[in-house]
Enzyme design. Structure first.
Site, PDB file in Angstrom:
ATOM      1  CG  ASN A 180      -2.212  -0.786   0.928  1.00 45.29           C
ATOM      2  OD1 ASN A 180      -3.046  -0.360   0.126  1.00 45.29           O
ATOM      3  ND2 ASN A 180      -2.341  -1.941   1.554  1.00 45.29           N
ATOM      4  CG  HIS A 198      -9.670  -3.350   8.531  1.00 45.92           C
ATOM      5  ND1 HIS A 198      -8.741  -3.862   9.419  1.00 45.92           N
ATOM      6  CD2 HIS A 198     -10.721  -4.210   8.543  1.00 45.92           C
ATOM      7  CE1 HIS A 198      -9.220  -4.972   9.955  1.00 45.92           C
ATOM      8  NE2 HIS A 198     -10.422  -5.209   9.427  1.00 45.92           N
ATOM      9  CD  GLU A 227     -11.672   7.380  20.976  1.00 42.52           C
ATOM     10  OE1 GLU A 227     -11.090   8.135  20.176  1.00 42.52           O
ATOM     11  OE2 GLU A 227     -12.897   7.420  21.185  1.00 42.52           O
ATOM     12  CD  GLU A 243      -5.885  -3.766   1.522  1.00 44.84           C
ATOM     13  OE1 GLU A 243      -4.929  -3.112   1.979  1.00 44.84           O
ATOM     14  OE2 GLU A 243      -6.148  -4.917   1.915  1.00 44.84           O
TER      15      GLU A 243
END
Ligand code: GAR
Length: 192
Positions: free
Chosen positions: A20, A112, A145, A177
């Protein structure tokens, strides 16, 4: 957009192969790119992506992860020194703390290999196949978070074939991706 605001200084965090990262570097070299990659950081000294960054003359730094606090303090120092506007996590396998995210106070993106909110965490492809999902895909989202849980910027879906294994699916998803991450960056930076 580019003329008005200039390219955004971007740091890419990696832990391994760096495919990536490669696609982001390729995008950053295009005429219309909205980013300039100024820093590549890895928590793994043997990450292949570090070599690729070096080859492309991009400042590349390994930071040993002995504990989160010292790791993140070093990160914040480097980000400030390099005037980084955006962080792109690209196969970066450490979790950043809420305190780091607050202190950086600028966008942090992650890619992801699943259709979030499904299959957060690791081993996404095997889990999708075991659960007989019809589709898989990739997601670029804002990092908050909570693991793999921030606002979704862009998603791309692909069909899971009966013949797919975890490995074949991983290959197919990785390919999408590479196209998705630059598109998500454009979406983020043109949506202000
Ligand atoms: C990619 O599939 C990326 O989505 C995934 O790791 C791989 C890294 O490949 N990231 C995660 O699983 C993060 N939770 P790369 O090093 O070749 O870019």
């Amino acid at each position: 957009m580019e003329k008005l605001f200039g390219k955004k200084n971007t740091a890419v965090f990696i832990s391994g192969r760096g495919s990536n990262l490669r696609s982001l570097i390729k995008y950053s070299k295009t005429k219309r790119s909205l980013i300039r990659i100024v820093l590549v950081i890895s928590d793994n000294s043997r990450a292949r992506g570090l070599k690729y960054a070096k080859k492309n003359k991009i400042n590349n730094i390994f930071i040993k992860y002995s504990n989160r606090r010292s790791f993140e303090n070093r990160l914040l120092h480097l980000l400030k020194r390099n005037k980084v506007d955006i962080i792109c996590l690209a196969g970066f396998m450490k979790i950043l703390s809420g305190s780091f995210i607050k202190k950086f106070y600028k966008p942090i993106l992650n890619i992801h290999p699943s259709l979030l909110p499904k299959y957060k965490g690791l081993n996404t492809h095997n889990r999708a196949i075991e659960n007989k999902e019809k589709y898989s895909g990739a997601t670029v989202h804002i990092v908050n978070e909570k693991l793999d849980s921030g606002k979704i910027i862009l998603q791309k879906k692909i069909k899971i074939l009966k013949s797919d294994s975890g490995k074949s699916l991983q290959k197919k998803v990785l390919k999408i991706e590479h196209a998705l991450y630059p598109k998500a960056i454009v979406r983020l930076l043109t949506s202000y």
